[in-house]
Design a protein around this motif. Structure first.
Motif, PDB file in Angstrom:
ATOM      1  N   ARG A   1     -10.563  -0.407   4.933  1.00  0.00           N
ATOM      2  CA  ARG A   1      -9.238  -0.807   5.422  1.00  0.00           C
ATOM      3  C   ARG A   1      -9.297  -1.253   6.879  1.00  0.00           C
ATOM      4  NH1 ARG A   1      -4.520  -2.223   3.516  1.00  0.00           N
ATOM      5  NH2 ARG A   1      -3.287  -0.736   4.708  1.00  0.00           N
ATOM      6  N   PHE A   2     -10.137  -0.594   7.677  1.00  0.00           N
ATOM      7  CA  PHE A   2     -10.283  -1.006   9.079  1.00  0.00           C
ATOM      8  C   PHE A   2     -10.878  -2.418   9.145  1.00  0.00           C
ATOM      9  CE2 PHE A   2     -12.456  -1.364  13.145  1.00  0.00           C
ATOM     10  CZ  PHE A   2     -11.496  -0.896  14.025  1.00  0.00           C
TER      11      PHE A   2
ATOM     12  N   GLN B   1      -5.395  11.781   5.568  1.00  0.00           N
ATOM     13  CA  GLN B   1      -6.157  10.638   5.077  1.00  0.00           C
ATOM     14  C   GLN B   1      -5.236   9.519   4.593  1.00  0.00           C
ATOM     15  OE1 GLN B   1      -8.491  12.896   2.268  1.00  0.00           O
ATOM     16  NE2 GLN B   1     -10.346  12.727   3.516  1.00  0.00           N
ATOM     17  N   LEU B   2      -4.107   9.889   3.985  1.00  0.00           N
ATOM     18  CA  LEU B   2      -3.131   8.868   3.579  1.00  0.00           C
ATOM     19  C   LEU B   2      -2.618   8.111   4.792  1.00  0.00           C
ATOM     20  CD1 LEU B   2      -1.033  10.769   0.867  1.00  0.00           C
ATOM     21  CD2 LEU B   2      -2.897   9.140   0.507  1.00  0.00           C
ATOM     22  N   GLN B   3      -2.384   8.831   5.897  1.00  0.00           N
ATOM     23  CA  GLN B   3      -1.941   8.174   7.123  1.00  0.00           C
ATOM     24  C   GLN B   3      -3.013   7.220   7.638  1.00  0.00           C
ATOM     25  OE1 GLN B   3      -0.886  12.021   9.148  1.00  0.00           O
ATOM     26  NE2 GLN B   3       0.883  10.854   9.809  1.00  0.00           N
ATOM     27  N   TRP B   4      -4.272   7.652   7.572  1.00  0.00           N
ATOM     28  CA  TRP B   4      -5.350   6.812   8.095  1.00  0.00           C
ATOM     29  C   TRP B   4      -5.604   5.597   7.221  1.00  0.00           C
ATOM     30  CZ3 TRP B   4      -6.957   6.439  12.776  1.00  0.00           C
ATOM     31  CH2 TRP B   4      -6.875   7.533  13.631  1.00  0.00           C
ATOM     32  N   ILE B   5      -5.276   5.674   5.941  1.00  0.00           N
ATOM     33  CA  ILE B   5      -5.395   4.489   5.084  1.00  0.00           C
ATOM     34  C   ILE B   5      -4.485   3.377   5.611  1.00  0.00           C
ATOM     35  CG2 ILE B   5      -4.828   3.572   2.785  1.00  0.00           C
ATOM     36  CD1 ILE B   5      -5.795   6.285   1.649  1.00  0.00           C
ATOM     37  N   MET B   6      -3.316   3.748   6.139  1.00  0.00           N
ATOM     38  CA  MET B   6      -2.412   2.768   6.741  1.00  0.00           C
ATOM     39  C   MET B   6      -2.811   2.449   8.171  1.00  0.00           C
ATOM     40  SD  MET B   6      -0.341   1.796   4.432  1.00  0.00           S
ATOM     41  CE  MET B   6       0.503   0.729   5.597  1.00  0.00           C
ATOM     42  N   ASN B   7      -3.097   3.479   8.965  1.00  0.00           N
ATOM     43  CA  ASN B   7      -3.358   3.275  10.388  1.00  0.00           C
ATOM     44  C   ASN B   7      -4.660   2.534  10.648  1.00  0.00           C
ATOM     45  OD1 ASN B   7      -1.110   4.173  11.718  1.00  0.00           O
ATOM     46  ND2 ASN B   7      -1.765   6.297  11.799  1.00  0.00           N
ATOM     47  N   ALA B   8      -5.659   2.711   9.797  1.00  0.00           N
ATOM     48  CA  ALA B   8      -6.917   1.984   9.984  1.00  0.00           C
ATOM     49  C   ALA B   8      -6.654   0.483   9.988  1.00  0.00           C
ATOM     50  CB  ALA B   8      -7.904   2.356   8.880  1.00  0.00           C
TER      51      ALA B   8
ATOM     52  N   ILE C   1       0.808  -1.218   0.000  1.00  0.00           N
ATOM     53  CA  ILE C   1       0.000   0.000   0.000  1.00  0.00           C
ATOM     54  C   ILE C   1       0.847   1.278   0.000  1.00  0.00           C
ATOM     55  CG2 ILE C   1      -1.889   1.232   1.148  1.00  0.00           C
ATOM     56  CD1 ILE C   1      -2.536  -1.541  -0.164  1.00  0.00           C
ATOM     57  N   PRO C   2       1.974   1.333   0.767  1.00  0.00           N
ATOM     58  CA  PRO C   2       2.763   2.575   0.728  1.00  0.00           C
ATOM     59  C   PRO C   2       3.169   3.012  -0.674  1.00  0.00           C
ATOM     60  CG  PRO C   2       3.519   1.190   2.520  1.00  0.00           C
ATOM     61  CD  PRO C   2       2.503   0.382   1.758  1.00  0.00           C
ATOM     62  N   SER C   3       3.441   2.061  -1.568  1.00  0.00           N
ATOM     63  CA  SER C   3       3.899   2.425  -2.905  1.00  0.00           C
ATOM     64  C   SER C   3       2.787   3.024  -3.760  1.00  0.00           C
ATOM     65  CB  SER C   3       4.492   1.192  -3.618  1.00  0.00           C
ATOM     66  OG  SER C   3       3.504   0.194  -3.806  1.00  0.00           O
ATOM     67  N   ILE C   4       1.525   2.840  -3.354  1.00  0.00           N
ATOM     68  CA  ILE C   4       0.434   3.422  -4.144  1.00  0.00           C
ATOM     69  C   ILE C   4      -0.181   4.655  -3.477  1.00  0.00           C
ATOM     70  CG2 ILE C   4      -0.109   1.164  -5.115  1.00  0.00           C
ATOM     71  CD1 ILE C   4      -2.729   1.243  -3.430  1.00  0.00           C
ATOM     72  N   LEU C   5       0.353   5.062  -2.308  1.00  0.00           N
ATOM     73  CA  LEU C   5      -0.205   6.237  -1.628  1.00  0.00           C
ATOM     74  C   LEU C   5      -0.155   7.501  -2.499  1.00  0.00           C
ATOM     75  CD1 LEU C   5       0.997   5.797   2.081  1.00  0.00           C
ATOM     76  CD2 LEU C   5      -1.268   5.357   1.127  1.00  0.00           C
ATOM     77  N   PRO C   6       0.965   7.769  -3.207  1.00  0.00           N
ATOM     78  CA  PRO C   6       0.951   8.950  -4.092  1.00  0.00           C
ATOM     79  C   PRO C   6      -0.143   8.875  -5.156  1.00  0.00           C
ATOM     80  CG  PRO C   6       3.201   8.206  -3.717  1.00  0.00           C
ATOM     81  CD  PRO C   6       2.299   7.143  -3.159  1.00  0.00           C
ATOM     82  N   THR C   7      -0.411   7.668  -5.658  1.00  0.00           N
ATOM     83  CA  THR C   7      -1.488   7.499  -6.636  1.00  0.00           C
ATOM     84  C   THR C   7      -2.849   7.764  -6.004  1.00  0.00           C
ATOM     85  OG1 THR C   7      -0.189   5.824  -7.808  1.00  0.00           O
ATOM     86  CG2 THR C   7      -2.545   5.891  -8.265  1.00  0.00           C
TER      87      THR C   7
END
Length: 501
Positions: free
Chosen positions: A106-107, A47-54, A30-36
């Motif tokens: 994601r959660f 929101q990018l942080q919450w995509i991972m943290n969720a 997922i980190p590699s697609i966050l810029p996309t």
């Protein structure tokens, strides 16, 4: 593998390894697609942080509960439910048309992923109980887990390059269907008639404490860290943590038995778990942003560059295990952590080089990965091996919880430090812009790797310098932080021989 395992054993192992691969990929790809995602879904930095943290918060909420549920209602049954849920939530992630939907999905995906992780460990332990087949099964499981974590960035980048970001999630629907078929046909059902009751109070209070603290860190700049609302959230986190400690103290079957922390090797290893997730793993979320926004690489090139960071974690564990047997974990774990810190400091200098590229980042990336590879296996072996066998499951749960909680908090902390570093740099180079209400959103856009519109009249050199400064602070935090915890781990281990609780 076929000669050592029965045909059914191969089916079980493939099913478990598929589940293991899915869990690992959903952390590292997922980190590699966050810029996309930032560009396509108009996601802001928080929101990018919450995509991972969720995902990581959700994993933490189910870790300890799943083991009890699986023991009581059947490990195969709960494994099948968790695989199906992971496939369904991956489908929801893949068809999400808004950031809010993706974060919620994601959660839910994290909850099913955490349950799937615990069940696959339970299934492996039951299906392969001794001899050479057990060693082979666990060996393959470790290899596949490492592949999921290590190759996730390049797999995610490649999928985006040849198709679309949705398939980074949708591919797990196909994996889940195959894993369901193999599990249903190969895995035997097993239960534990002595299974205890769920520690509901412990689960809820720990999850609420972590969630509130992450919310305070990520939303604090907007709310104002000293505002009544923010302080109320921080107070709720502290109160929930105190309630968790009380609940574990009075519970007949606590989720965490804190008496194991009296065993020095166990405590020293848990500090190692936290240290790896203070530095190495959370930075994996932000390193693709540096490669793409800071160095100008596309998603595939960024994924290839990330291999220098992740590949050593696959090849170094056998050496870490041998060193641990020869020199004891109390030396190897702190030494591995110290090596991670050296890697971070070298990456700090590499990112600030006059002509920074993947070569200037290479020494630091390799050293950080080597340090992680040396540390990871001794930490796991020590947490479970330093206590009696009947408490090994609980010890493993504490280890995994320490990893997930530390990872979640440090994703938020590194993001905060990155934005603050970018903002401080902009404040120095754009003296005419002093209004925090204007400066912070700009800093968040730069930190997320967003393209700044020409109307804002900010040169590329200023943006790049701000990004360098921001990442410099993050790398300093990771390097110094892991050194401090390495020292604490070394002191806790002491020179005592391992004891069992």
């Amino acid at each position: 593998m076929h000669s050592a395992l029965s045909r059914r054993g191969v089916v079980v192992l493939v099913a478990v390894c598929l589940a293991c691969l899915m869990f690992g990929l959903e952390i590292s790809s997922i980190p590699s697609i966050l810029p996309t995602l930032e560009r396509v879904l108009q996601a802001d930095f928080k929101q990018l942080q919450w995509i991972m943290n969720a995902y990581t918060i959700a994993v933490t909420t189910v870790l300890m509960a799943t083991g009890t549920l699986a023991d009581r209602y059947g490990r195969k049954r709960i494994f099948l439910i968790s695989i199906a849920a992971f496939g369904l939530t991956s489908l929801i992630c893949g068809v999400a048309e808004s950031v809010s939907t993706l974060i919620i999905a994601r959660f839910l995906q994290g909850m099913s992923g955490g349950a799937m992780l615990i069940c696959q460990i339970a299934v492996l332990s039951h299906e392969f109980q001794g001899g050479r087949e057990r060693a082979i099964a666990w060996g393959w499981w470790g290899i596949v887990f490492g592949i999921g974590l290590g190759f996730g960035p390049i797999i995610g980048g490649a999928i985006v390059a040849v198709s679309s970001w949705e398939w980074v999630f949708l591919i797990h629907v196909l994996f889940a269907v195959l894993a369901l078929v193999l599990t249903a046909s190969g895995v035997h059902e097993s239960k534990d008639p002595k299974a205890g009751s769920l520690d509901i109070a412990g689960i809820l209070t720990l999850s609420l404490s972590v969630f509130c603290l992450v919310f305070y860190i990520t939303q604090g700049p907007d709310l104002g860290f000293a505002s009544p609302g923010a302080l109320a959230i921080l107070g709720a986190s502290i109160a929930s943590l105190i309630a968790f400690l009380i609940a574990e103290k009075v519970s007949r079957r606590p989720m965490f038995d804190f008496s194991v922390f009296r065993v020095r090797p166990f405590s020293g290893a848990i500090i190692g778990s936290a240290a790896m997730n203070l530095s190495y793993w959370p930075f994996m979320i932000y390193l693709p942003i540096w490669f793409q926004a800071g160095l100008g690489y596309d998603s595939v090139s960024a994924g290839l560059a990330l291999l220098a960071y992740t590949l050593p974690t696959l090849v170094m564990p056998p050496l870490g295990e041998r060193l641990s047997l020869r020199y004891r974990p109390g030396l190897v774990i702190p030494a591995g952590l110290f090596t991670i810190g050296v890697g971070f400091i070298l990456m700090k200098f590499g990112s600030a080089a006059a002509h920074a590229d993947w070569l200037t980042m290479l020494p630091g990336c390799l050293l950080a990965g080597i340090g992680l590879g040396l540390t990871n296996t001794p930490v796991t072996n020590t947490t479970t091996g330093s206590v009696s066998s009947d408490r090994a499951g609980m010890a493993s749960g504490i280890d995994m919880s320490a990893r997930m909680v530390s990872l979640t908090l440090n994703i938020a902390l590194m993001g905060f430090i990155l934005v603050e570093g970018v903002q401080a740099s902009l404040r120095g180079t754009l003296p005419g812009v002093t209004d925090a209400a204007l400066l912070r959103p700009l800093a968040e856009k730069i930190a997320a790797g967003a393209v700044i519109s020409p109307e804002q009249n900010i040169s590329g050199a200023i943006i790049h310098a701000a990004l360098v400064d921001g990442f410099g602070w993050v790398l300093l935090y990771g390097g110094v932080g892991v050194w401090i915890l390495a020292g604490i781990s070394f002191l806790i281990f002491g020179f005592a021989k391992p004891a069992r609780a």
